[in-house]
Motif scaffolding. Structure first.
Motif, PDB file in Angstrom:
ATOM      1  N   TYR A 153      12.349   1.591 -36.218  1.00 52.46           N
ATOM      2  CA  TYR A 153      12.741   2.944 -35.819  1.00 52.46           C
ATOM      3  C   TYR A 153      13.157   3.010 -34.357  1.00 52.46           C
ATOM      4  O   TYR A 153      12.843   3.968 -33.654  1.00 52.46           O
ATOM      5  N   TRP A 154      13.926   2.018 -33.908  1.00 51.97           N
ATOM      6  CA  TRP A 154      14.386   1.959 -32.529  1.00 51.97           C
ATOM      7  C   TRP A 154      15.227   3.166 -32.152  1.00 51.97           C
ATOM      8  O   TRP A 154      15.248   3.587 -31.002  1.00 51.97           O
ATOM      9  N   TRP A 155      15.901   3.755 -33.108  1.00 54.18           N
ATOM     10  CA  TRP A 155      16.822   4.859 -32.857  1.00 54.18           C
ATOM     11  C   TRP A 155      16.096   6.118 -32.381  1.00 54.18           C
ATOM     12  O   TRP A 155      16.716   6.979 -31.766  1.00 54.18           O
TER      13      TRP A 155
ATOM     14  N   LEU B 292      16.243   5.996 -28.775  1.00 61.79           N
ATOM     15  CA  LEU B 292      17.620   6.301 -28.379  1.00 61.79           C
ATOM     16  C   LEU B 292      17.860   7.805 -28.379  1.00 61.79           C
ATOM     17  O   LEU B 292      18.416   8.360 -27.427  1.00 61.79           O
ATOM     18  N   LEU B 293      17.412   8.479 -29.417  1.00 58.86           N
ATOM     19  CA  LEU B 293      17.592   9.927 -29.521  1.00 58.86           C
ATOM     20  C   LEU B 293      16.856  10.657 -28.392  1.00 58.86           C
ATOM     21  O   LEU B 293      17.409  11.567 -27.769  1.00 58.86           O
TER      22      LEU B 293
ATOM     23  N   ALA C 256      15.489   1.524 -26.435  1.00 57.37           N
ATOM     24  CA  ALA C 256      15.985   1.537 -27.812  1.00 57.37           C
ATOM     25  C   ALA C 256      16.846   0.314 -28.093  1.00 57.37           C
ATOM     26  O   ALA C 256      16.678  -0.347 -29.130  1.00 57.37           O
TER      27      ALA C 256
ATOM     28  N   LYS D 297      16.218  -2.692 -30.677  1.00 53.74           N
ATOM     29  CA  LYS D 297      17.221  -3.040 -31.684  1.00 53.74           C
ATOM     30  C   LYS D 297      17.564  -4.520 -31.597  1.00 53.74           C
ATOM     31  O   LYS D 297      17.680  -5.210 -32.616  1.00 53.74           O
TER      32      LYS D 297
END
Length: 191
Positions: A15-17, A20-21, A179, A183
């Motif tokens: 759940y790296w995103w 990022l979010l 993030a 990833k």
């Protein structure tokens, strides 16, 4: 044991995103603060409350979804719960009062998240992630801005919004870099 560690890290970066979010939200908030420094602090207060609650929710989701695979998941959970509760408390408080105490609330939040970022950077260093020093540097810069925040509440709205904006930018850059490191680790683990 090494295979268990590899599997754990691979699942932890799934759940790296989310990081990022959170980083993108931080940068958007920073740009808004810098571009409109003369605007009313009420707008900044509302944005801050919303971002605080969203960041808390995303951190809680990240921590809970990685609790079986990540050693330090409790820190993300604690930070997320604290942010969400703080956002709810601010939402329930009359807006003029929130605006008056915003300097200290934001300063404490930036201080808390900066310390968390320093801890997360050190955790990445422990796993041998390249570039962890940049993440640490951005967290330290954000920590320094939180102290400036506490020392200069009398300078008023313009300086407040600039400090908030710069702090959000550093925090956002840190979360985006984190993030992409997560990833990359996930991609390396697949190969």
């Amino acid at each position: 044991m090494i295979n268990d560690l590899m599997n754990s890290v691979k699942k932890a970066v799934k759940y790296w995103w989310i990081s990022l979010l959170i980083g993108v939200l931080g940068i958007v908030a920073g740009i808004c603060c810098i571009v409109t420094p003369v605007s009313s602090l009420i707008a900044i207060t509302n944005v801050f409350i919303i971002l605080l609650m969203l960041g808390g929710i995303f951190d809680i989701v990240f921590a809970v979804s990685n609790r079986k695979y990540m050693d330090g998941w409790g820190w993300s959970l604690a930070g997320g719960i604290l942010e969400l509760l703080l956002g709810i408390l601010l939402l329930a408080t009359p807006l003029p009062l929130v605006t008056n105490i915003l300097v200290y609330m934001i300063g404490f939040w930036i201080l808390f998240r900066s310390v968390m970022g320093i801890g997360e950077s050190c955790e990445l260093q422990r796993y041998g992630v390249k570039g962890w020093g940049w993440l640490l540097a951005f967290s330290i810069l954000s920590l320094l801005f939180s102290f400036i925040f506490f020392m200069s509440p009398l300078f008023g709205g313009v300086f407040l919004t600039i400090y908030v904006g710069i702090s959000f930018l550093f925090y956002g850059i840190y979360r985006i870099a984190l993030a992409f490191e997560l990833k990359r680790i996930g991609k390396d683990m697949k190969e």
